[in-house]
Design an enzyme around this catalytic site. Structure first.
Site, PDB file in Angstrom:
ATOM      1  N   SER A   1      -6.871   7.265  -4.208  1.00 28.85           N
ATOM      2  CA  SER A   1      -6.550   6.016  -3.514  1.00 28.85           C
ATOM      3  C   SER A   1      -7.259   6.049  -2.159  1.00 28.85           C
ATOM      4  O   SER A   1      -7.547   7.131  -1.627  1.00 28.85           O
ATOM      5  CB  SER A   1      -5.035   5.953  -3.288  1.00 28.85           C
ATOM      6  OG  SER A   1      -4.708   4.956  -2.340  1.00 28.85           O
TER       7      SER A   1
ATOM      8  N   TYR B   1       2.619  10.137  -0.356  1.00 31.76           N
ATOM      9  CA  TYR B   1       1.675   9.633  -1.368  1.00 31.76           C
ATOM     10  C   TYR B   1       0.237   9.857  -0.896  1.00 31.76           C
ATOM     11  O   TYR B   1      -0.621  10.301  -1.668  1.00 31.76           O
ATOM     12  CB  TYR B   1       1.969   8.149  -1.601  1.00 31.76           C
ATOM     13  CG  TYR B   1       0.991   7.425  -2.486  1.00 31.76           C
ATOM     14  CD1 TYR B   1       1.082   7.522  -3.873  1.00 31.76           C
ATOM     15  CD2 TYR B   1      -0.005   6.621  -1.946  1.00 31.76           C
ATOM     16  CE1 TYR B   1       0.187   6.832  -4.691  1.00 31.76           C
ATOM     17  CE2 TYR B   1      -0.891   5.924  -2.744  1.00 31.76           C
ATOM     18  CZ  TYR B   1      -0.792   6.036  -4.118  1.00 31.76           C
ATOM     19  OH  TYR B   1      -1.675   5.357  -4.922  1.00 31.76           O
TER      20      TYR B   1
HETATM   21  N1  NAP Z   1      -2.144  -0.550  -7.363  1.00 32.57           N
HETATM   22  C1  NAP Z   1      -2.747  -0.110  -6.270  1.00 32.57           C
HETATM   23  O1  NAP Z   1      -2.866  -0.832  -5.264  1.00 32.57           O
HETATM   24  C2  NAP Z   1      -3.346   1.266  -6.249  1.00 32.57           C
HETATM   25  C3  NAP Z   1      -4.148   1.602  -5.146  1.00 32.57           C
HETATM   26  C4  NAP Z   1      -4.725   2.858  -5.090  1.00 32.57           C
HETATM   27  C5  NAP Z   1      -4.500   3.768  -6.106  1.00 32.57           C
HETATM   28  N2  NAP Z   1      -3.688   3.419  -7.159  1.00 32.57           N
HETATM   29  C6  NAP Z   1      -3.488   4.425  -8.191  1.00 32.57           C
HETATM   30  O2  NAP Z   1      -3.803   3.876  -9.455  1.00 32.57           O
HETATM   31  C7  NAP Z   1      -3.040   4.561 -10.446  1.00 32.57           C
HETATM   32  C8  NAP Z   1      -2.350   3.555 -11.338  1.00 32.57           C
HETATM   33  O3  NAP Z   1      -1.509   2.758 -10.547  1.00 32.57           O
HETATM   34  P1  NAP Z   1      -1.081   1.272 -10.965  1.00 32.57           P
HETATM   35  O4  NAP Z   1      -1.139   0.464  -9.734  1.00 32.57           O
HETATM   36  O5  NAP Z   1      -1.817   0.834 -12.169  1.00 32.57           O
HETATM   37  O6  NAP Z   1       0.476   1.541 -11.294  1.00 32.57           O
HETATM   38  P2  NAP Z   1       1.457   0.935 -12.398  1.00 32.57           P
HETATM   39  O7  NAP Z   1       1.042  -0.423 -12.810  1.00 32.57           O
HETATM   40  O8  NAP Z   1       2.819   1.135 -11.836  1.00 32.57           O
HETATM   41  O9  NAP Z   1       1.251   1.931 -13.631  1.00 32.57           O
HETATM   42  C9  NAP Z   1       1.627   3.274 -13.526  1.00 32.57           C
HETATM   43  C10 NAP Z   1       1.469   3.929 -14.874  1.00 32.57           C
HETATM   44  O10 NAP Z   1       1.818   5.310 -14.766  1.00 32.57           O
HETATM   45  C11 NAP Z   1       2.856   5.605 -15.691  1.00 32.57           C
HETATM   46  N3  NAP Z   1       3.699   6.663 -15.143  1.00 32.57           N
HETATM   47  C12 NAP Z   1       4.392   6.684 -13.982  1.00 32.57           C
HETATM   48  N4  NAP Z   1       5.066   7.836 -13.859  1.00 32.57           N
HETATM   49  C13 NAP Z   1       4.800   8.560 -14.967  1.00 32.57           C
HETATM   50  C14 NAP Z   1       5.213   9.837 -15.463  1.00 32.57           C
HETATM   51  N5  NAP Z   1       6.065  10.612 -14.767  1.00 32.57           N
HETATM   52  N6  NAP Z   1       4.736  10.268 -16.653  1.00 32.57           N
HETATM   53  C15 NAP Z   1       3.888   9.499 -17.373  1.00 32.57           C
HETATM   54  N7  NAP Z   1       3.455   8.299 -16.962  1.00 32.57           N
HETATM   55  C16 NAP Z   1       3.916   7.830 -15.784  1.00 32.57           C
HETATM   56  C17 NAP Z   1       3.585   4.270 -15.902  1.00 32.57           C
HETATM   57  O11 NAP Z   1       4.273   4.192 -17.147  1.00 32.57           O
HETATM   58  P3  NAP Z   1       5.838   4.624 -17.333  1.00 32.57           P
HETATM   59  O12 NAP Z   1       6.573   4.071 -16.155  1.00 32.57           O
HETATM   60  O13 NAP Z   1       6.232   4.044 -18.645  1.00 32.57           O
HETATM   61  O14 NAP Z   1       5.831   6.117 -17.379  1.00 32.57           O
HETATM   62  C18 NAP Z   1       2.381   3.332 -15.926  1.00 32.57           C
HETATM   63  O15 NAP Z   1       1.736   3.374 -17.169  1.00 32.57           O
HETATM   64  C19 NAP Z   1      -2.101   5.501  -9.695  1.00 32.57           C
HETATM   65  O16 NAP Z   1      -2.674   6.784  -9.651  1.00 32.57           O
HETATM   66  C20 NAP Z   1      -2.057   4.911  -8.307  1.00 32.57           C
HETATM   67  O17 NAP Z   1      -1.748   5.873  -7.331  1.00 32.57           O
HETATM   68  C21 NAP Z   1      -3.107   2.203  -7.250  1.00 32.57           C
END
Ligand code: NAP
Length: 255
Positions: free
Chosen positions: A148, A161
């Site tokens: 991130s 985080y």
């Molecule tokens: N959105 C942003 O602005 C942003 C910015 C920078 C980086 N990121 C990074 O991008 C990545 C994806 O984020 P996102 O925004 O797409 O989040 P999201 O929509 O909340 O999706 C998170 C995913 O991770 C899974 N997950 C969470 N905890 C888990 C666990 N303990 N075991 C297995 N699966 C798990 C969730 O499914 P379940 O809940 O069913 O397990 C879901 O599939 C992350 O690494 C995040 O840090 C996001």
């Protein structure tokens, strides 16, 4: 023979957190590029929806419900992927959590442990297992970690985080350095603010959103699909001389 080969035909990928948001976009994009894809997350229903989207591209898709915090679950994920899809070439460590917002001085120890175990330890453990699977076929492979911009610049209210996402950038570099001789490249993407459930608190709040937009040269936040092209690039032969790198995908916010 293609000069820049983005095809993933014949490859098998695992995407953690592949049930929604950025992970779902990445899983579908890898399938569009020709890979068979296993998606892993905790909730089976959402995984099945992504599997349907993968299959709609004409590729094989499977779901292995997994909590990445459980080492046995990670072993099962690798075993099932090899059993059902035959091999593993690509791993995307995307699952992550942030259970508590606020100053780092107020972060509870339980929340710190949840952040580090989900965001960092799981990626290290799963990368080690996938390295062994890649070495079994001996044709090399690619690991892509999801960090991130918070791993490069301290994010207000997201201190623990941010520490975890900085660790992911260094995990990328260490694994790249040590596993290059196994034919394994390890790279990383660092998204900025992307519209997903995970970041809802940041884009649903008018004042925070306005602040983000002001700092962004493109004057908008990102869409999950805009993260996928870079992952296909890192997964494919198009990036064959690139390892240990982190690519910032933030609409220019850090520029
Ligand atoms: N959105 C942003 O602005 C942003 C910015 C920078 C980086 N990121 C990074 O991008 C990545 C994806 O984020 P996102 O925004 O797409 O989040 P999201 O929509 O909340 O999706 C998170 C995913 O991770 C899974 N997950 C969470 N905890 C888990 C666990 N303990 N075991 C297995 N699966 C798990 C969730 O499914 P379940 O809940 O069913 O397990 C879901 O599939 C992350 O690494 C995040 O840090 C996001």
């Amino acid at each position: 023979m293609t000069v820049a080969n983005f095809s993933l035909a014949g490859k098998v990928a695992i995407v953690t957190g592949g049930s929604r948001g950025i992970g779902r976009s990445i899983a579908v994009a890898l399938a569009e590029a020709g890979a068979d894809v296993c998606v892993a997350a905790r909730k089976p229903e959402a995984l099945e929806e992504t599997v349907a989207a993968i299959k709609a591209t004409g590729r094989k898709g499977i779901a292995v419900p997994t909590n990445v915090r459980e080492a046995e679950g990670l072993q099962n994920l690798v075993t099932e992927t090899k059993k059902q899809l035959g091999r593993i070439d690509i791993l995307v460590n995307n699952a992550a959590t942030n259970p508590q917002f606020g100053p780092i001085a107020n972060l509870e120890e339980r929340a710190w442990d949840a952040i580090m175990n989900t965001n960092v330890k799981s990626a290290w453990l799963l990368s080690k297992l996938v390295r062994e699977a890649i070495k079994e076929h001996g044709e090399g492979g690619s690991i892509i970690n999801v960090s991130s911009t918070g791993g490069l610049r301290a994010s207000g209210g997201l201190g623990g985080y941010s520490v975890s996402k900085a660790a992911i950038i260094m995990l990328t570099q260490v694994c790249a350095k040590e596993w290059g001789t196994d034919g394994i490249r390890v790279n990383c993407i660092a998204p900025g603010l992307i519209k997903t459930e995970f970041s809802r608190a940041l884009w649903d709040n008018e004042a925070i959103l306005k602040n983000s937009l002001t700092q962004s040269p493109l004057r908008r936040i990102g869409d999950p699909d805009e993260m996928a092209g870079a992952v296909v690039y890192f997964a494919s032969g198009a990036s064959s001389f690139t390892t240990g790198q982190t690519l910032v995908l933030d609409g220019g916010g850090l520029a």
